[in-house]
Design a protein around this motif. Structure first.
Motif, mmCIF file in Angstrom:
data_model
loop_
_atom_site.group_PDB
_atom_site.id
_atom_site.type_symbol
_atom_site.label_atom_id
_atom_site.label_comp_id
_atom_site.label_asym_id
_atom_site.label_seq_id
_atom_site.Cartn_x
_atom_site.Cartn_y
_atom_site.Cartn_z
ATOM 1 N N LYS A 23 0.853 -1.230 -0.108
ATOM 2 C CA LYS A 23 -0.012 -0.052 0.079
ATOM 3 C C LYS A 23 0.810 1.232 0.087
ATOM 4 O O LYS A 23 1.960 1.380 0.812
ATOM 5 C CB LYS A 23 -0.984 -0.023 1.350
ATOM 6 C CG LYS A 23 -2.137 1.074 1.383
ATOM 7 C CD LYS A 23 -2.680 0.709 2.437
ATOM 8 C CE LYS A 23 -3.798 1.977 2.566
ATOM 9 N NZ LYS A 23 -4.681 1.794 3.809
ATOM 10 N N VAL A 24 0.556 2.181 -0.812
ATOM 11 C CA VAL A 24 1.410 3.307 -1.093
ATOM 12 C C VAL A 24 0.441 4.411 -0.818
ATOM 13 O O VAL A 24 -0.677 4.683 -1.312
ATOM 14 C CB VAL A 24 2.082 3.553 -2.332
ATOM 15 C CG1 VAL A 24 2.824 4.934 -2.648
ATOM 16 C CG2 VAL A 24 2.870 2.311 -2.474
ATOM 17 N N ILE A 25 0.923 5.286 0.023
ATOM 18 C CA ILE A 25 0.319 6.550 0.379
ATOM 19 C C ILE A 25 0.498 7.874 -0.127
ATOM 20 O O ILE A 25 2.042 8.073 0.075
ATOM 21 C CB ILE A 25 -0.171 6.745 1.735
ATOM 22 C CG1 ILE A 25 -1.189 5.664 2.502
ATOM 23 C CG2 ILE A 25 -1.127 8.127 2.095
ATOM 24 C CD1 ILE A 25 -1.306 5.678 3.882
ATOM 25 N N GLY A 26 0.295 8.571 -0.720
ATOM 26 C CA GLY A 26 0.861 9.679 -1.550
ATOM 27 C C GLY A 26 0.038 11.147 -1.405
ATOM 28 O O GLY A 26 -1.019 11.214 -0.829
ATOM 29 N N LYS A 27 0.800 12.004 -1.359
ATOM 30 C CA LYS A 27 0.303 13.344 -0.988
ATOM 31 C C LYS A 27 0.555 14.435 -1.976
ATOM 32 O O LYS A 27 1.598 14.297 -2.868
ATOM 33 C CB LYS A 27 0.747 14.121 0.409
ATOM 34 C CG LYS A 27 0.337 13.419 1.371
ATOM 35 C CD LYS A 27 0.928 13.746 2.756
ATOM 36 C CE LYS A 27 0.637 12.935 3.899
ATOM 37 N NZ LYS A 27 1.320 13.343 5.247
ATOM 38 N N LYS A 28 -0.337 15.079 -2.490
ATOM 39 C CA LYS A 28 -0.202 16.371 -3.515
ATOM 40 C C LYS A 28 -0.752 17.409 -2.807
ATOM 41 O O LYS A 28 -1.796 17.569 -2.584
ATOM 42 C CB LYS A 28 -0.807 15.754 -4.762
ATOM 43 C CG LYS A 28 -0.638 16.614 -5.972
ATOM 44 C CD LYS A 28 -0.919 16.083 -7.504
ATOM 45 C CE LYS A 28 -0.359 16.502 -8.241
ATOM 46 N NZ LYS A 28 -0.169 16.077 -9.564
ATOM 47 N N VAL A 29 0.072 18.506 -3.424
ATOM 48 C CA VAL A 29 -0.494 19.865 -2.816
ATOM 49 C C VAL A 29 -0.715 20.460 -4.253
ATOM 50 O O VAL A 29 -0.047 20.653 -5.154
ATOM 51 C CB VAL A 29 0.624 20.551 -2.121
ATOM 52 C CG1 VAL A 29 0.225 22.109 -2.027
ATOM 53 C CG2 VAL A 29 1.050 19.912 -0.901
ATOM 54 N N VAL A 30 -2.093 21.196 -4.218
ATOM 55 C CA VAL A 30 -2.596 21.628 -5.346
ATOM 56 C C VAL A 30 -3.429 23.012 -4.895
ATOM 57 O O VAL A 30 -4.285 22.997 -4.359
ATOM 58 C CB VAL A 30 -3.723 20.780 -6.145
ATOM 59 C CG1 VAL A 30 -4.366 21.735 -7.387
ATOM 60 C CG2 VAL A 30 -3.132 19.490 -6.760
ATOM 61 N N LYS A 31 -2.782 24.175 -5.229
ATOM 62 C CA LYS A 31 -3.350 25.503 -4.899
ATOM 63 C C LYS A 31 -3.357 25.742 -3.454
ATOM 64 O O LYS A 31 -4.259 26.119 -2.829
ATOM 65 C CB LYS A 31 -4.427 25.906 -5.781
ATOM 66 C CG LYS A 31 -4.239 25.766 -7.226
ATOM 67 C CD LYS A 31 -5.686 26.241 -7.966
ATOM 68 C CE LYS A 31 -5.519 26.290 -9.333
ATOM 69 N NZ LYS A 31 -6.778 26.744 -10.037
ATOM 70 N N GLY A 32 -2.264 25.203 -2.862
ATOM 71 C CA GLY A 32 -2.309 25.274 -1.348
ATOM 72 C C GLY A 32 -3.338 24.264 -0.541
ATOM 73 O O GLY A 32 -3.223 24.237 0.587
ATOM 74 N N LYS A 33 -3.999 23.302 -1.306
ATOM 75 C CA LYS A 33 -4.812 22.180 -0.704
ATOM 76 C C LYS A 33 -3.859 20.886 -0.883
ATOM 77 O O LYS A 33 -3.505 20.501 -1.799
ATOM 78 C CB LYS A 33 -6.138 22.310 -1.232
ATOM 79 C CG LYS A 33 -7.114 21.226 -0.453
ATOM 80 C CD LYS A 33 -8.550 21.569 -0.811
ATOM 81 C CE LYS A 33 -9.484 20.717 -0.190
ATOM 82 N NZ LYS A 33 -10.807 20.895 -0.654
ATOM 83 N N VAL A 34 -3.970 20.210 0.236
ATOM 84 C CA VAL A 34 -3.190 18.835 0.431
ATOM 85 C C VAL A 34 -4.283 17.799 -0.020
ATOM 86 O O VAL A 34 -5.293 17.534 0.787
ATOM 87 C CB VAL A 34 -2.547 18.573 1.669
ATOM 88 C CG1 VAL A 34 -1.758 17.182 1.735
ATOM 89 C CG2 VAL A 34 -1.477 19.742 1.832
ATOM 90 N N TYR A 35 -4.062 16.879 -1.043
ATOM 91 C CA TYR A 35 -4.857 15.851 -1.386
ATOM 92 C C TYR A 35 -4.046 14.697 -0.925
ATOM 93 O O TYR A 35 -2.919 14.370 -1.397
ATOM 94 C CB TYR A 35 -5.340 15.974 -2.740
ATOM 95 C CG TYR A 35 -6.055 17.074 -3.150
ATOM 96 C CD1 TYR A 35 -7.484 16.585 -3.209
ATOM 97 C CD2 TYR A 35 -5.468 18.249 -3.706
ATOM 98 C CE1 TYR A 35 -8.267 17.998 -3.383
ATOM 99 C CE2 TYR A 35 -6.308 19.239 -3.989
ATOM 100 C CZ TYR A 35 -7.810 19.151 -3.913
ATOM 101 O OH TYR A 35 -8.778 20.088 -4.225
#
Length: 82
Positions: A23-35
């Motif tokens: 299981k891989v958990i990723g994070k991405k920041v788009v326009k200041g919001k963390v997904y």
């Protein structure tokens, strides 16, 4: 009338091994919001759909046919139940 594909396969050309999905958990920041998102992967960078892991578990059998260039992923639970 059913169409059936038959192949004469040399058993020595197929590499078979068991693998555990990771299981891989990723994070991405788009326009200041963390997904955050998650996905599952096997060795050789093979990605698995989340619903496949939820249904069959994390144990899989990976068959690699070098001659034909085919990789087959089978759930270990599905083969034990058959």
């Amino acid at each position: 009338m059913a169409c059936v594909n038959t192949y004469s396969v040399d058993v020595m050309s197929i590499m078979r091994r068991t693998a555990t999905a990771r299981k891989v958990i990723g994070k991405k920041v788009v326009k200041g919001k963390v997904y955050t998102y998650e996905y599952f992967t096997l060795p050789l960078n093979l990605y698995l759909p989340k619903n496949m892991v939820e249904k069959w578990g994390t144990e899989f059998i990976v068959e690699r046919d070098e001659d034909r260039g085919i990789i087959t992923i089978k759930a270990k639970k599905a083969l034990e139940g058959a």
